[in-house]
Design an enzyme around this catalytic site. Structure first.
Site, short mmCIF file in Angstrom:
data_model
loop_
_atom_site.label_atom_id
_atom_site.label_comp_id
_atom_site.label_asym_id
_atom_site.label_seq_id
_atom_site.Cartn_x
_atom_site.Cartn_y
_atom_site.Cartn_z
N ALA A 1 3.87 6.33 -13.60
CA ALA A 1 4.59 7.40 -12.89
C ALA A 1 5.11 6.89 -11.55
O ALA A 1 6.25 7.17 -11.16
CB ALA A 1 3.67 8.60 -12.68
N TYR A 2 4.29 6.14 -10.85
CA TYR A 2 4.71 5.57 -9.57
C TYR A 2 5.93 4.66 -9.74
O TYR A 2 6.92 4.78 -9.02
CB TYR A 2 3.54 4.78 -8.96
CG TYR A 2 3.88 4.04 -7.69
CD1 TYR A 2 3.80 4.68 -6.46
CD2 TYR A 2 4.27 2.71 -7.71
CE1 TYR A 2 4.09 4.01 -5.28
CE2 TYR A 2 4.57 2.03 -6.54
CZ TYR A 2 4.49 2.68 -5.33
OH TYR A 2 4.79 2.02 -4.18
N GLY A 3 5.86 3.74 -10.71
CA GLY A 3 6.97 2.83 -10.95
C GLY A 3 8.25 3.55 -11.34
O GLY A 3 9.35 3.16 -10.96
N THR B 1 9.17 6.55 -10.40
CA THR B 1 9.80 7.16 -9.23
C THR B 1 10.49 6.10 -8.36
O THR B 1 11.61 6.33 -7.88
CB THR B 1 8.76 7.90 -8.38
OG1 THR B 1 7.73 6.99 -7.95
CG2 THR B 1 8.12 9.03 -9.18
N LYS B 2 9.85 4.96 -8.19
CA LYS B 2 10.44 3.92 -7.35
C LYS B 2 11.70 3.32 -7.98
O LYS B 2 12.61 2.87 -7.27
CB LYS B 2 9.42 2.81 -7.09
CG LYS B 2 8.23 3.25 -6.23
CD LYS B 2 8.66 3.66 -4.82
CE LYS B 2 7.49 4.01 -3.94
NZ LYS B 2 7.88 4.34 -2.55
#
Length: 427
Positions: free
Chosen positions: A258-260, A262-263
């Site tokens: 999820a973090y990747g 968004t980035k």
């Protein structure tokens, strides 16, 4: 002759260091003072060093032919790099003429806190945000005492605003309060972020996924929107800097899907904003801090992960020392669309090639941390080592220095071969 050659090399190294390393300059400068006061000794040093090293080397090596030829060649090479240094000082590395007004979201820890500290050392006015009054008060007290410990008698203006970047009304209020506090906002850094827990995507709780997406993507969207609206109302506009992270290049981020995700959206967001604001005085940029030893990175990391961190990671204060001068130069030069990367593919390859010398930098073989806490790194026993790392990160002339040295070495080889060939043929 050997002692003379050694002495010549030592003197040449000292002269090269004086020529290439940036000297301290006043915080508030006019373009004319940068142009005339800072550059003259560097440019002259480059010319003299080139002439001295090639002339001396040819004499010590016993090269046939007149010594003035390598001397003039070295001076010419020095002149070329002096011109390159002069151009970069005026067009690429120029600091602002006056302190800037900076807003950093997510400024209570990690990179946000380090960025605030670095801007404050340049006497910029800084506003940081956090989710609680307690976190803001603690961070502001630490920054102020830290700067005094570093020798800053008068701490520049530092303020804090409580803001949850996922809440639209709070972001609107943040923009208004920052304008009231500082009069204008020159730089808005969208730094607030959340990585979530270190788990397989299928095992992540829906609430965690939602929090990651809202903090990183929604928060950056809301902040970029309000920053642009604020800066459009300012006579001189302003600059928005979006902080990317792992996955921004489209690469996989296992355990942090999820973090990747968004980035990965941030370069596209920056490009879209830039297109929409193309006819305005609002610049949109992306910052890439690479891998840092922060809570975001260390959560759930294994012993094997930490051995890789020894090679590729740095402390937030080192990364901030790299990013801040480049942010300030982008503003001073009126640039738009810059993408400033701390950990580039080339630097990552270099770190991997030199990995034997990086073993145990931050973690031992079992994964236990061996580095000092932040306070010790900034003000304690590790302060000198931190200052050295920061000085290297701030430096702008390293690539020019390498190219300059290689040019002198290549010129010596060419002149030597040509002289010996002429002597051999009798011409």
């Amino acid at each position: 002759m050997q002692e003379t050659a050694v002495q010549a090399v030592q003197e040449a190294e000292q002269l090269q260091s004086a020529a290439l390393l940036p000297a301290p300059v006043p915080r508030i400068l006019t373009r004319r003072s940068v142009k005339y006061e800072e550059d003259l000794h560097k440019h002259l040093g480059l010319v003299l060093f080139g002439a001295y090293v090639l002339g001396s080397a040819s004499s010590v090596a016993g090269m046939p032919g007149p010594v003035w030829l390598p001397t003039m060649t070295g001076a010419a090479i020095g002149g070329v790099f002096a011109a390159a240094h002069r151009y970069c000082s005026a067009r690429v590395w120029r600091p602002p003429n006056a302190p800037l007004n900076i807003l950093v979201t997510g400024g209570t820890k990690g990179l946000g806190k380090a960025l605030a500290r670095e801007f404050l050392t340049h006497k910029d006015s800084v506003v940081i945000t956090g989710r609680s009054h307690a976190a803001l008060a603690q961070t502001m007290a630490a920054l102020q005492s830290g700067l005094q410990g570093l020798g800053y008698a008068h701490t520049p203006q530092l303020r804090g605003i409580v803001c949850d970047v996922t809440q639209p009304q709070q972001v609107v209020a943040l923009a208004e309060q920052a304008r009231e506090m500082m009069g204008s906002v020159d730089v808005w850094i969208c730094n607030a972020g959340y990585s979530g827990s270190f788990k397989h995507f299928l095992d992540q709780e829906p609430e965690t996924i939602e929090a990651v997406v809202k903090t990183n993507l929604l928060g950056t969207l809301l902040c970029s929107r309000e920053a642009a609206k604020l800066m459009l109302g300012q006579q001189l506009g302003g600059h928005i800097f979006i902080m990317d992270g792992a996955g921004a290049d489209g690469s996989a981020t296992p355990q942090y899907a999820a973090y990747g995700a968004t980035k990965a959206s941030f370069p596209q967001l920056a490009a879209s904003l830039r297109a929409e604001l193309a006819s305005t005085h609002v610049g949109v940029h992306v910052l890439s801090p690479g891998m840092m030893l922060t809570e975001l990175l260390l959560e759930g990391a294994t012993a094997a992960n930490k051995q890789a961190f020894n090679i590729l990671c740095e402390h937030p204060e080192t990364v901030a020392a790299f990013l801040v001068p480049r942010v300030r130069s982008a503003v001073s030069c009126g640039l738009n669309g810059t993408y400033t990367r701390y950990l580039t593919p080339a630097s990552a390859i270099y770190r991997l090639l030199t990995s034997p010398g990086r073993i145990g930098r931050f973690f031992d073989a079992s994964g236990a941390p061996v580095y000092a806490p932040e306070h010790e790194r900034i003000l304690g026993k590790g302060a000198k080592a931190t200052a050295r790392q920061q000085a290297l990160a701030r430096a702008r002339t390293s690539s020019l220095g390498v190219a300059y040295s290689l040019s002198l070495a290549l010129s010596f080889v060419v002149l030597s071969l040509d002289s010996h060939a002429s002597a051999f043929t009798g011409h």
